[in-house]
Write an enzyme that holds these catalytic residues in place. Structure first.
Site, PDB file in Angstrom:
ATOM      1  N   HIS A 266     -19.623 111.621 -12.062  1.00  0.00           N
ATOM      2  CA  HIS A 266     -19.986 111.294 -13.444  1.00  0.00           C
ATOM      3  C   HIS A 266     -19.393 109.969 -13.913  1.00  0.00           C
ATOM      4  O   HIS A 266     -19.378 109.685 -15.109  1.00  0.00           O
ATOM      5  CB  HIS A 266     -19.576 112.417 -14.405  1.00  0.00           C
TER       6      HIS A 266
ATOM      7  N   ARG B 267     -18.856 102.200 -29.659  1.00  0.00           N
ATOM      8  CA  ARG B 267     -18.007 101.075 -29.262  1.00  0.00           C
ATOM      9  C   ARG B 267     -18.796 100.192 -28.313  1.00  0.00           C
ATOM     10  O   ARG B 267     -19.915 100.513 -27.937  1.00  0.00           O
ATOM     11  CB  ARG B 267     -16.751 101.587 -28.559  1.00  0.00           C
TER      12      ARG B 267
END
Length: 646
Positions: free
Chosen positions: A234, A296
């Protein structure tokens, strides 16, 4: 525009922000921990403030200390970079309360997207498609198991406060659900202080495609998509923009959905809306679903900058300073293709274990964009993410950009720590990836081939042997220049690579040098600025690095010079002794003295470099001694558990 900003981060993102700010005439303040006193971002900034010890909790996560540093230096705003406090709404509130500007979204926007379950509910209201699943408050095992059954296996268990693959488990069979749930909840509690999870339908041939958005608090635009499907555990490995196989219809649908998501929460600044995409039958407008929003700047933002010509950090500063969005949607377009490869200090054969070490040699090609927080001579410490650099290439087409990435990786030289450089090179040569056939399962399917240790070319051994002989090594400037009356005509050299020992002999000849490697004889000649081995120009460069020799080329090989006086210490790594593979925190110990274990049984969990690593038994046996307990901080190589001799 701001006169001075503080960057509340470290490493390559701190360097990246500093360079863009300084190009805009904005002065910069760096913060640093004890471990980063001599770091590159400290050297680049106009000012630097020490904020604490090497542990993130003692430095980069101390929001109050960072705000004090900003006020003391006269900074007007704080750029959070990514990671650490970048998505902490309480920090944003504190920054604002102190009279400073947070260069990013509002605390309310971060909170809205901070929990995956609440974010999904919000996205459904905004008309953004979401993956079928359960994101309720009932966290009892039995209830979650029934929800998984209703959704239909396979399912994903995901931490509601998660990210970066932490607290995430794939479950393909109902009988494995309870164990996977407990593991995910434990990891989530450690990483995020929140053990709650959600359950999602697992897409069989998933692609991870995300959309870069940018808002001013009212309106938003998108800067197209990035494909981040090439992942292991991941974690993204290679990203690209635009996504292969993307249609204009699909791009418009995903872009509009991402803009709706951003505008629904009044988003300001750079953000990324991540989608899971069903790639089993090509890209379809009814085959993508919202996963999460990263409030972000993302690690992979350089590929978006490459294809749009936009400096996203410049945009961040301009919007935070009160300017309107720098461009309308119709002003933005895609030109060419870009790739980003993440170069890490990690041990690929050992399962991508993070590594440490001093970068005795570090060199990059000039034709690629290199975003890095380290320099030659710097140390990769155990305290932070072990990224060395992001290698970014651009081309008018995908095939050209990929060819340039392969060449850039081949020209990258790192010595002093093991890296994933050869693994990245193998990915660039993967036939399916070259055709654009990407999905999140590609690496797992072809794991053995991609991580296979390449055969060491005999020419590389010859280059290392020549570099080890002073007279021959000097011959790179002209063979005669390195030959003196006192130099031996023949010299033996022992080289070691892994478990292979090469017995070499280098001898002066009429044309140059004769090199014998074990039973193989070769002729070496220095001409036209390179070594020629058996009449062919050698594809590589050998350098003395520390006590070893590194040969850089299409295959990077690091040789050591075995010490003939060294005492054998093979017992230290036997299957009967479990060692800490790196410095870290012992999270759990599952066995006790006298207990019988089988090969492969879980013995302990070590937390290091933001990940958990399970240590297993190398053979059947009886636990003789347990030398560590949960909560212990251990060094690399520390003995943790011993098995009795049989």
């Amino acid at each position: 525009m701001f006169r001075k900003i503080l960057i509340a981060n470290r490493g390559e993102i701190a360097c990246r922000v500093i360079l863009s700010a300084q190009a805009m005439g904005v002065r910069t303040v760096a913060v640093y921990s004890d471990a980063d006193a001599d770091a590159r971002h400290v050297a680049l900034a106009d000012e630097a403030v020490h904020i604490g010890g090497p542990r993130p909790a003692d430095s980069y996560l101390k929001g109050a200390r960072i705000i004090e540093a900003a006020l003391a230096t006269g900074a007007q705003a704080i750029h959070p970079g990514f990671g650490f406090l970048s998505e902490n709404p309480d920090f944003v509130d504190a920054v604002t309360k102190a009279g400073l500007v947070f260069i990013g979204p509002s605390a309310e926007a971060i909170r809205a997207m901070g929990l995956k379950d609440a974010a999904k509910a919000l996205m459904e209201k905004a008309g953004v498609p979401v993956v079928p699943g359960y994101q309720g408050e009932n966290q009892e095992t039995a209830h979650l198991a029934r929800a998984a059954q209703d959704i239909g296996y396979p399912v994903l268990i995901k931490a509601v406060a998660g990210g970066g693959g932490k607290g995430m488990r794939l479950v393909e069979d109902p009988k494995d659900f309870a164990e996977a749930l407990a593991s995910a909840q434990g990891e989530a509690a450690t990483a995020f202080g929140n053990a709650n999870v959600l359950i999602e339908k697992y897409i069989q041939r998933p692609r991870h495609i995300e959309v870069q958005v940018f808002g001013d608090g009212t309106k938003a635009v998108h800067l197209f998509e990035r494909d981040c499907s090439l992942q292991r555990r991941h974690q993204k490995v290679i990203e690209e923009a635009p996504a292969p196989g993307m249609t204009e219809e699909m791009r418009a649908a995903m872009g509009q959905a991402a803009v709706r998501a951003a505008e629904a929460i009044g988003y300001a600044g750079a953000g990324t809306v991540e989608f899971i995409v069903d790639g089993s039958e090509g890209l379809r407008t009814d085959g993508f679903w919202f996963m999460e929003m990263n409030t972000r700047l993302q690690v992979e933002h350089p590929v978006t900058e490459a294809i749009t010509g936009v400096d996203l950090v410049e945009w961040q500063l301009r919007v935070a300073a009160g300017e309107a969005l720098p461009a309308r949607q119709e002003d933005l377009s895609i030109t060419g293709h870009a790739f980003e490869a993440r170069l890490y200090a990690e041990d690929v054969p050992a399962g991508f274990l993070p590594a440490t070490g001093t970068l005795h040699h570090l060199a990059f090609p000039e034709f690629a964009r290199i975003d890095s927080g380290v320099r030659q001579g710097d140390t990769i410490s155990p305290w932070y993410d072990p990224m060395i650099a992001k290698v970014v290439t651009y081309g008018p087409t995908r095939s050209v950009a990929l060819a340039r990435l392969e060449a850039a990786l081949a020209a990258t030289q790192v010595a002093g720590s093991v890296t994933n450089l050869d693994f990245l090179g193998a990915l660039t040569r993967h036939e399916g990836f070259a055709r654009g056939e990407v999905d999140t399962g590609l690496i797992a399917r072809d794991y053995d081939a991609l991580t296979a240790q390449p055969e060491v070319p005999m020419a590389s051994v010859a280059l290392a042997a020549l570099a080890a002989v002073p007279a021959a090594g000097a011959g790179e400037a002209g063979s005669d220049a390195g030959f003196t009356l006192w130099a031996p005509l023949s010299q033996s050299v022992a080289l070691e690579h892994g478990e292979t020992l090469y017995d070499c002999r280098v001898a002066r000849s009429d044309k140059g040098w004769d090199v014998r490697v074990n039973d193989t004889d070769m002729e070496a000649e220095w001409r036209a600025g390179a070594w020629w081995i058996d009449g062919a120009r050698a594809q590589g460069e050998a350098l003395q690095v520390g006590a070893g020799i590194s040969v850089f080329g299409a295959v990077t090989v690091h040789f050591t010079r075995p010490d003939p006086l060294a005492v054998e210490a093979g017992a230290g790594a036997s299957a009967g002794l479990v060692l800490a593979p790196m410095p870290g925190l012992v999270k759990a110990v599952f066995v006790q003295a006298g207990e019988h274990v089988e090969k492969g049984a879980r013995l302990a969990v070590l937390e290091a470099m933001k990940m958990e690593h399970t240590l297993t038994a190398g053979r059947d046996g009886t636990v003789e001694d347990v030398l560590a307990k949960a909560g212990d901080q251990v060094e690399a190589g520390a003995a943790l558990i011993t098995l009795a001799d049989e």
